[in-house]
Write a protein that holds these residues in place. Structure first.
Motif: not given
Length: 133
Positions: A29-38, A74-82, A122-132
């Motif tokens: 949860e501590a690692g999500r602070k910048e996402i919470f701020k968005l 990382w952001v793995k997936k962005i849905g409509n509201s999730s 748009q900001e979340l997309e900058k942190h998308l996980l690149e699947e390997q």
């Protein structure tokens, strides 16, 4: 990817000599602070938007007091509201825990989910996980 450094505390260490497993979700949860701020720039609970609906944690290695940890988010997936996050906790160059966490953008006044606004998306997309492979 978002990175957060944490100094483990004595109180987080259990009788087995490692960081207690109940602490790991708190560190994620501590690692999500910048996402919470968005979603809630002032981090006020009066204006809070993010509601956790699922978390799955895999414990891989023990974590210890006195050695810094890094939470990588990382952001793995962005849905409509999730959105789905992929998270790792590292210590001494090793992945010690992994998580996948799902949040929804929730309006507490009307008690309903709402679409993620385009400027946040748009900001979340900058942190998308690149699947390997």
């Amino acid at each position: 990817m978002y990175e957060t450094r944490i100094e483990p505390r004595v109180s987080e260490t259990d009788g087995a000599g490692h960081i207690n497993n109940t602490v790991v979700p708190i560190w994620f949860e501590a690692g999500r602070k910048e996402i919470f701020k968005l979603f809630t720039p002032d981090l006020s609970f009066k204006n809070w938007r993010m509601v956790i609906v699922n978390i799955n944690v895999d414990y891989i290695r023990q974590l210890y007091y006195g050695r810094e940890v890094t939470v990588k988010t990382w952001v793995k997936k962005i849905g409509n509201s999730s959105l789905v996050l992929y998270e790792e906790i590292w210590q001494d160059g090793d992945v010690c825990a992994k998580a996948q966490t799902t949040y929804v953008n929730f309006n507490f006044e009307i008690q309903k989910t709402e679409p993620i606004p385009s400027h946040i998306r748009q900001e979340l997309e900058k942190h998308l996980l690149e699947e390997q492979e």
